[in-house]
Design a protein around this motif. Structure first.
Motif, short mmCIF file in Angstrom:
data_model
loop_
_atom_site.label_atom_id
_atom_site.label_comp_id
_atom_site.label_asym_id
_atom_site.label_seq_id
_atom_site.Cartn_x
_atom_site.Cartn_y
_atom_site.Cartn_z
N SER A 1 0.83 -1.19 0.00
CA SER A 1 0.00 0.00 0.00
C SER A 1 0.87 1.25 0.00
O SER A 1 2.05 1.22 0.38
N TYR A 2 0.29 2.37 -0.38
CA TYR A 2 1.02 3.63 -0.34
C TYR A 2 1.43 3.98 1.09
O TYR A 2 2.49 4.57 1.33
N ASP A 3 0.58 3.63 2.06
CA ASP A 3 0.93 3.91 3.45
C ASP A 3 2.17 3.12 3.87
O ASP A 3 3.05 3.66 4.56
N ILE A 4 2.24 1.85 3.48
CA ILE A 4 3.40 1.03 3.82
C ILE A 4 4.64 1.57 3.12
O ILE A 4 5.72 1.66 3.71
N ILE A 5 4.49 1.94 1.87
CA ILE A 5 5.63 2.46 1.10
C ILE A 5 6.15 3.75 1.72
O ILE A 5 7.35 3.91 1.96
N SER A 6 5.25 4.69 1.99
CA SER A 6 5.68 5.98 2.51
C SER A 6 6.30 5.85 3.90
O SER A 6 7.18 6.64 4.28
N ALA A 7 5.85 4.86 4.68
CA ALA A 7 6.41 4.66 6.02
C ALA A 7 7.86 4.23 5.98
O ALA A 7 8.59 4.39 6.97
N VAL B 1 17.96 -3.53 9.61
CA VAL B 1 17.34 -2.66 8.60
C VAL B 1 18.17 -2.69 7.31
O VAL B 1 19.40 -2.65 7.36
N LEU B 2 17.47 -2.76 6.18
CA LEU B 2 18.12 -2.72 4.87
C LEU B 2 17.98 -1.31 4.32
O LEU B 2 16.89 -0.87 3.96
N TRP B 3 19.10 -0.59 4.26
CA TRP B 3 19.10 0.79 3.77
C TRP B 3 19.44 0.81 2.29
O TRP B 3 20.47 0.30 1.88
N THR B 4 18.55 1.40 1.50
CA THR B 4 18.84 1.57 0.08
C THR B 4 19.97 2.59 -0.07
O THR B 4 19.87 3.72 0.43
N ARG B 5 21.03 2.19 -0.77
CA ARG B 5 22.14 3.11 -1.00
C ARG B 5 22.15 3.64 -2.44
O ARG B 5 22.50 4.79 -2.68
N GLU B 6 21.74 2.80 -3.38
CA GLU B 6 21.75 3.25 -4.77
C GLU B 6 20.78 2.40 -5.58
O GLU B 6 20.66 1.19 -5.35
N ILE B 7 20.09 3.05 -6.49
CA ILE B 7 19.23 2.34 -7.45
C ILE B 7 19.69 2.73 -8.84
O ILE B 7 19.51 3.88 -9.27
N SER B 8 20.29 1.80 -9.54
CA SER B 8 20.82 2.07 -10.88
C SER B 8 19.85 1.51 -11.92
O SER B 8 19.44 0.35 -11.83
N THR B 9 19.44 2.34 -12.87
CA THR B 9 18.52 1.90 -13.91
C THR B 9 19.11 2.15 -15.29
O THR B 9 19.74 3.19 -15.52
N ALA C 1 8.35 -12.18 -3.01
CA ALA C 1 7.56 -10.97 -2.73
C ALA C 1 7.04 -10.95 -1.30
O ALA C 1 6.92 -9.88 -0.69
N THR C 2 6.72 -12.12 -0.74
CA THR C 2 6.21 -12.19 0.62
C THR C 2 7.26 -11.76 1.63
O THR C 2 6.98 -11.01 2.58
N VAL C 3 8.50 -12.25 1.44
CA VAL C 3 9.59 -11.84 2.33
C VAL C 3 9.80 -10.32 2.25
O VAL C 3 9.99 -9.65 3.27
N ARG D 1 9.26 -7.34 5.23
CA ARG D 1 10.30 -6.38 5.59
C ARG D 1 9.74 -4.95 5.52
O ARG D 1 10.02 -4.11 6.38
N PHE D 2 8.96 -4.65 4.47
CA PHE D 2 8.35 -3.32 4.35
C PHE D 2 7.37 -3.08 5.49
O PHE D 2 7.35 -2.01 6.09
N GLU D 3 6.53 -4.07 5.78
CA GLU D 3 5.52 -3.90 6.83
C GLU D 3 6.16 -3.70 8.21
O GLU D 3 5.63 -2.96 9.05
N ASP D 4 7.28 -4.35 8.43
CA ASP D 4 7.99 -4.22 9.71
C ASP D 4 8.88 -2.98 9.76
O ASP D 4 9.57 -2.75 10.75
N ARG D 5 8.90 -2.22 8.68
CA ARG D 5 9.73 -1.02 8.55
C ARG D 5 11.21 -1.34 8.77
O ARG D 5 11.96 -0.58 9.38
N ARG D 6 11.61 -2.47 8.23
CA ARG D 6 13.03 -2.85 8.24
C ARG D 6 13.64 -2.61 6.86
O ARG D 6 14.59 -3.27 6.45
N MET D 7 13.07 -1.62 6.17
CA MET D 7 13.51 -1.25 4.83
C MET D 7 13.48 0.27 4.75
O MET D 7 12.54 0.91 5.23
#
Length: 444
Positions: free
Chosen positions: A229-235, A276-284, A347-349, A353-359
């Motif tokens: 959800s957008y709420d989970i993403i924004s959190a 916590v998994l911290w995003t450092r870089e997203i290369s596209t 996707a479940t894992v 992680r997103f729901e637990d805010r470990r991302m």
């Protein structure tokens, strides 16, 4: 005809406001009632020697025909009038659309056709937007339509069941203006007003609480069906995420979604700090050669302390995985076939992680938000859940799958042991299949 209406329908029909919007539960007669208003207006104008002009814009050709067949045509018969529907082709900007139409003796006309910006701006008439929350490009349709009905005296009717928050219907409904007359009838109101429905039976039969709350209780479940959800993403957003310069030198995982031509190639770098998994870089990359993709992976492997490179091995991913294992070692590179139960487990894992805010993900990145929210859970013909994502100009939720692959590599089940990522998810899929088989045998 009026005697057949329930009170909530009568309230809608009797409201002569110029701008009127109604949110009604599924199968409660919103199209039936609105087409009655349209027919009443056309018949009254015809009998007075004038003519009324209405256009019904539906989500597609089938829905436009249903509005005419099951609404307009039925009401005209109740008036004792001939109800011959004419199908015509109308052209806008070299694109042809099929319209269904009925004409009145003095020139009044009701036309129903699919909604899009071209058809919305093509007529100067009163307009009925049927199931507007489900119209593709609802904002573009609205932008094209409103100047048309702005001519003094023209009326606008908008009805729908909710379809999330990312559409113009939600924005109209939730606004605080005094211009629109708003009507609401959820399933409980409709039954209280006399609609013959067994609410408990419907709810049990649907067996989907998200769908029930949206389709029948009229909650704007913008997240209904969305995997994240957008709420989970924004959190999970943080201003410090996505900043390579803030890399602390800790162990990293790279998730790599592979594409060559149509979709995005994405490498998602996550640094593990505590749990916590911290995003450092997203290369596209888009339409990049395999050599360019290899060079980008090499840069990231050198830039960060990469413990695991988790790659999508599906389809064209076989060779990149093989090459990466040769260059960086089979102990650091893992290929995952993102199909079936394995895809769902990955996707479940990630979802947990997103729901637990470990991302932690970059803040305010609209394209990233859209990709993460794009993945939907649907039931297959066998009844088992599967994940789908619409392909658009930005790709096929490619950033999301790169993120999910990254979380797969960071999963705590994998960090301590020697079991490979692929083997772990195969075991999970086998366990899930065994549970389903056991349940089937128990029912038999």
């Amino acid at each position: 005809m009026p005697g057949l209406l329930y009170p909530y329908q009568r309230r809608w029909l009797d409201d002569a406001s110029r701008f009127k919007i109604g949110m009604f539960a599924r199968q409660t007669g919103k199209t039936f009632t609105t087409t009655l208003e349209i027919v009443d207006d056309c018949v009254a104008a015809d009998m007075a020697g004038g003519r009324a002009r209405w256009v019904i814009l539906s989500r597609g050709e089938r829905q436009a025909r249903e509005a005419m067949d099951e609404g307009v045509k039925l009401h005209l018969r109740a008036y004792g009038m001939a109800a011959e529907l004419l199908e015509t082709d109308v052209k806008f900007d070299d694109i042809t659309y099929r319209a269904v139409e009925v004409a009145f003796p003095r020139g009044g006309r009701i036309t129903a056709l699919p909604a899009n910006p071209d058809t919305a701006r093509g007529y100067s008439a009163n307009v009925f937007l049927d199931e507007f929350a489900f119209h593709a490009d609802s904002r573009a349709i609205w932008k094209a339509l409103f100047p048309v009905v702005s001519k003094s005296g023209l009326r606008l009717r908008v009805t729908s069941t909710p379809n999330g928050k990312n559409n113009r219907f939600y924005e109209l409904w939730s606004a605080t203006d005094q211009v629109w007359s708003r009507h609401r009838a959820d399933i409980h109101q409709a039954v209280a007003d006399g609609l013959d429905r067994n609410v408990a039976e419907l709810r049990a039969g649907l067996a989907d609480e998200d769908a029930w709350r949206q389709e029948y209780e009229l909650e704007f479940q913008d997240e209904a069906g969305a995997w994240l959800s957008y709420d989970i993403i924004s959190a999970c957003e943080d201003a410090a995420a996505g900043q390579p310069d803030l890399y602390q030198g800790g162990p990293c995982v790279i998730g790599n979604d592979i594409a060559r031509r149509n979709d995005l190639w994405v490498a998602w770098v996550g640094e593990i700090i505590g749990d916590v998994l911290w995003t450092r870089e997203i290369s596209t990359l888009r339409a990049a050669s395999f050599a360019a993709q290899d060079a980008e992976i090499a840069r990231l492997m050198e830039r960060y302390r990469v413990e695991r490179l988790v790659m999508d091995q599906t389809g064209m991913g076989e060779k990149p995985v093989e090459d990466a294992k040769r260059l960086y070692g089979a102990g650091r590179v893992f290929g995952i076939q993102l199909v079936g139960a394995v895809r769902l487990n990955v996707a479940t894992v990630a979802k947990q992680r997103f729901e637990d805010r470990r991302m932690r993900i970059p803040m305010g990145d609209a394209a990233l938000r859209a990709d993460l929210h794009k993945i939907k859970k649907v039931n297959s013909e066998t009844g088992l859940p599967r994940l789908v994502a619409e392909r658009d100009g930005e790709g096929h939720a490619d950033r999301a799958w790169a993120a999910f692959l990254c979380t797969a590599g960071a999963d705590p089940y994998l960090t301590a042991g020697t079991t490979g990522v692929l083997e772990f998810y195969r075991a999970q899929a086998a366990a899930r299949a065994a549970a389903v088989e056991a349940a089937v045998r128990a029912r038999a």
